[in-house]
Write a protein that holds these residues in place. Structure first.
Motif, PDB file in Angstrom:
ATOM      1  N   HIS A  68       0.864  -1.182   0.000  1.00 33.54           N
ATOM      2  CA  HIS A  68       0.000   0.000   0.000  1.00 33.54           C
ATOM      3  C   HIS A  68       0.904   1.236   0.000  1.00 33.54           C
ATOM      4  CE1 HIS A  68      -3.300  -2.662   1.484  1.00 33.54           C
ATOM      5  NE2 HIS A  68      -2.295  -3.234   2.145  1.00 33.54           N
ATOM      6  N   HIS A  69       0.721   2.109  -0.969  1.00 31.39           N
ATOM      7  CA  HIS A  69       1.466   3.377  -1.026  1.00 31.39           C
ATOM      8  C   HIS A  69       0.456   4.509  -0.898  1.00 31.39           C
ATOM      9  CE1 HIS A  69       3.503   6.701  -3.452  1.00 31.39           C
ATOM     10  NE2 HIS A  69       4.234   6.560  -2.358  1.00 31.39           N
ATOM     11  N   LEU A  70       0.442   5.165   0.260  1.00 27.15           N
ATOM     12  CA  LEU A  70      -0.547   6.205   0.532  1.00 27.15           C
ATOM     13  C   LEU A  70       0.142   7.560   0.650  1.00 27.15           C
ATOM     14  CD1 LEU A  70      -2.795   4.496   3.267  1.00 27.15           C
ATOM     15  CD2 LEU A  70      -3.016   4.408   0.777  1.00 27.15           C
ATOM     16  N   ASP A  71      -0.186   8.475  -0.260  1.00 32.32           N
ATOM     17  CA  ASP A  71       0.313   9.838  -0.104  1.00 32.32           C
ATOM     18  C   ASP A  71      -0.550  10.556   0.942  1.00 32.32           C
ATOM     19  OD1 ASP A  71      -2.069  10.555  -1.361  1.00 32.32           O
ATOM     20  OD2 ASP A  71      -1.117  10.999  -3.281  1.00 32.32           O
ATOM     21  N   GLU A  72      -0.221  11.806   1.228  1.00 34.02           N
ATOM     22  CA  GLU A  72      -0.942  12.499   2.297  1.00 34.02           C
ATOM     23  C   GLU A  72      -2.415  12.718   1.961  1.00 34.02           C
ATOM     24  OE1 GLU A  72       0.753  15.953   4.028  1.00 34.02           O
ATOM     25  OE2 GLU A  72       2.265  14.781   5.109  1.00 34.02           O
ATOM     26  N   GLN A  73      -2.731  12.888   0.698  1.00 35.17           N
ATOM     27  CA  GLN A  73      -4.133  13.074   0.344  1.00 35.17           C
ATOM     28  C   GLN A  73      -4.938  11.816   0.642  1.00 35.17           C
ATOM     29  OE1 GLN A  73      -5.883  15.653  -0.250  1.00 35.17           O
ATOM     30  NE2 GLN A  73      -7.775  14.500  -0.617  1.00 35.17           N
ATOM     31  N   ALA A  74      -4.396  10.660   0.293  1.00 35.13           N
ATOM     32  CA  ALA A  74      -5.085   9.401   0.577  1.00 35.13           C
ATOM     33  C   ALA A  74      -5.202   9.180   2.075  1.00 35.13           C
ATOM     34  CB  ALA A  74      -4.343   8.248  -0.082  1.00 35.13           C
ATOM     35  N   GLN A  75      -4.143   9.531   2.797  1.00 39.59           N
ATOM     36  CA  GLN A  75      -4.195   9.402   4.251  1.00 39.59           C
ATOM     37  C   GLN A  75      -5.253  10.335   4.839  1.00 39.59           C
ATOM     38  OE1 GLN A  75      -0.194   9.492   6.177  1.00 39.59           O
ATOM     39  NE2 GLN A  75       0.609   9.333   4.091  1.00 39.59           N
ATOM     40  N   ARG A  76      -5.314  11.554   4.304  1.00 39.35           N
ATOM     41  CA  ARG A  76      -6.259  12.540   4.832  1.00 39.35           C
ATOM     42  C   ARG A  76      -7.709  12.068   4.644  1.00 39.35           C
ATOM     43  NH1 ARG A  76      -4.079  16.374   2.742  1.00 39.35           N
ATOM     44  NH2 ARG A  76      -3.009  17.234   4.566  1.00 39.35           N
ATOM     45  N   VAL A  77      -8.011  11.489   3.507  1.00 41.72           N
ATOM     46  CA  VAL A  77      -9.367  11.002   3.252  1.00 41.72           C
ATOM     47  C   VAL A  77      -9.745   9.935   4.283  1.00 41.72           C
ATOM     48  CG1 VAL A  77     -10.803   9.705   1.633  1.00 41.72           C
ATOM     49  CG2 VAL A  77      -9.342  11.564   0.792  1.00 41.72           C
ATOM     50  N   LEU A  78      -8.841   8.995   4.512  1.00 38.22           N
ATOM     51  CA  LEU A  78      -9.110   7.935   5.478  1.00 38.22           C
ATOM     52  C   LEU A  78      -9.233   8.488   6.890  1.00 38.22           C
ATOM     53  CD1 LEU A  78      -9.332   4.992   6.402  1.00 38.22           C
ATOM     54  CD2 LEU A  78      -6.829   4.888   6.394  1.00 38.22           C
TER      55      LEU A  78
END
Length: 436
Positions: A68-78
């Motif tokens: 799983h490669h999560l940038d900050e935008q993906a992290q922020r959504v979660l």
């Protein structure tokens, strides 16, 4: 099948580290029959993120490994979703603490804990972007081999397989909550230039890592051990010790924690504070939870971005904030250790509320004496001259803010502790839905 999370938080280019952690994951899955979720939490620049994404996309598939490669935008959504579920009226504040605008050693690992829960993982195994692995007898020395061998095992059972045992008899029925090693190579913090330039100045700064009320002999010993890791001797064979692991003997680039620990207590989300991510290691020690100390040490190195003047000054601020946090953290851990059985619930797990109460007391303490720690640091840096004097000027300009943040950082941590059980429940519910 047991799932684990092998995580790499990063805010710098680190393609070799991603490749290395993928190889370690494949080794763990192959040797132990587990499902390894590799989690890259990427806060690096756009160019570095693109490079990391390319590395991930080109990794050779490995049985039992999910990346799983999560940038900050993906992290922020979660995180926004979890925060809104856990505490609708405080969601914005929680999101700011978990994903702040700036460096937070604790918050990046807290995000790993929460993502691991959404994935249904039983443990989190953390590495760093500025580290690699030793080689011995033609094989890579992966720490995950000891982590999976012992984590969550009954201490009485682990005692039959370790090299040495130094554990209280009344804790033998508990499960191994932590498995960790340290590092060899460069110092974990940017102080080696001071050590080489002026050993006396180096020793004066290191005393700031030790609580003021420690006896002189203890202060000298702890100062000598600080930030030195596992020494310089390369790996030649496995040594493992079942014990209540001293936090000074392990490093966060080489640690595995059971979900029985991190689902109860997060890490302080303080910004720009080195050492804040060691809080949970102290809690495990305070609670006398069993751990295994091993010698599969990571190789630490400093990436080029840490050698710039800008990075140097930023790091001096982070060190200063840690020095200011030391007395407060010491008071918290002294109280937790003194709580004895009251720190644990009926299942032998840390009570979140017990930790939150002590953190709140620390936040309420004005501790006017903290200022002398900045005075000592200022004097040493100015004596060293050069860019150290520039750092002294920067710290002097921020003096009042630094002293205030020593308290507000603790207040923020108490707030996160209060919300943590609900965040964990929200993450766990998400995992349950995904598994259907």
């Amino acid at each position: 099948m047991r799932r684990i999370c092998l995580t790499l938080p990063t805010d710098r280019p680190c393609a070799p580290a991603i490749d290395g952690i993928a190889r370690e994951a494949a080794h763990g899955a192959r040797a132990f029959g587990v499902e390894v979720h590799v989690l890259v939490l990427d806060s690096a620049s756009a160019a570095a993120r693109a490079e990391h994404r390319a590395v991930v996309e080109n990794l050779a598939p490995a049985p039992g490994v999910v990346v799983h490669h999560l940038d900050e935008q993906a992290q922020r959504v979660l995180l926004r979703d979890l925060a809104a579920t856990a505490a609708p009226t405080d969601a914005d504040r929680l999101l700011e603490l978990l994903l702040p605008a700036g460096v937070s050693y604790g918050a990046c690992t807290d995000r790993a804990f929460l993502v691991a829960e959404t994935l249904g993982c039983a443990s989190v195994h953390r590495r760093d972007s500025d580290s690699g692995y030793q080689e011995h007898a033609g094989e890579t020395v992966f720490p995950i081999r000891q982590e999976l061998a012992f984590l969550d095992a009954a201490a009485s059972e682990a005692a039959e397989r370790v090299s040495a045992r130094r554990l209280r008899p009344d804790t033998r029925d508990r499960q191994v909550a932590l498995v960790g090693g340290s590092f060899i190579g460069e110092m974990s913090v940017d102080l080696d230039g001071i050590r080489q330039r002026d050993p006396a100045a180096y020793e004066r700064i290191l005393t700031l890592t030790v609580p003021d009320d420690y006896p002189a002999l203890w202060r000298a010993t702890l100062a000598t051990e600080s930030f030195r890791g596992g020494g310089t001797t390369p790996f030649t064979g496995d040594r493992t010790t079942l014990t209540s692991v001293p936090p000074t003997r392990v490093d966060m680039c080489n640690i595995a924690l059971s979900r029985a620990v991190y689902t109860r207590v997060p890490l302080p989300p303080a910004r720009d504070t080195v050492g804040s991510d060691y809080f949970l290691l102290h809690v495990v020690h305070d609670a006398a939870l069993p751990g295994v100390l091993h010698n599969r040490h990571i190789v630490n190195h400093h990436t080029s971005d840490r050698r710039t003047d800008e990075a140097f000054l930023a790091y001096q601020v982070r060190l200063a904030k840690y020095f200011l946090a030391v007395p407060r953290l010491h008071a918290i851990h002294t109280a937790l250790a003194a709580a004895g059985p009251d720190l644990l619930d009926g299942d032998g797990r840390v009570r979140t509320a017990a930790v939150a109460d002590q953190v709140r007391l620390s936040a309420a303490d004005p501790r006017p004496g903290d200022a002398h720690r900045l005075d000592t640091l200022d004097a040493v840096l100015r004596e060293l001259g050069g860019r150290w004097a520039d750092a002294a000027d920067l710290l002097a300009a921020r003096r009042d803010l630094l002293l205030a943040e020593a308290r507000t950082d603790m207040a923020d941590f108490a707030f996160l502790l209060d919300a943590w059980p609900a965040l964990i429940r929200a993450a766990r519910a998400r995992a349950t839905v995904s598994a259907r």
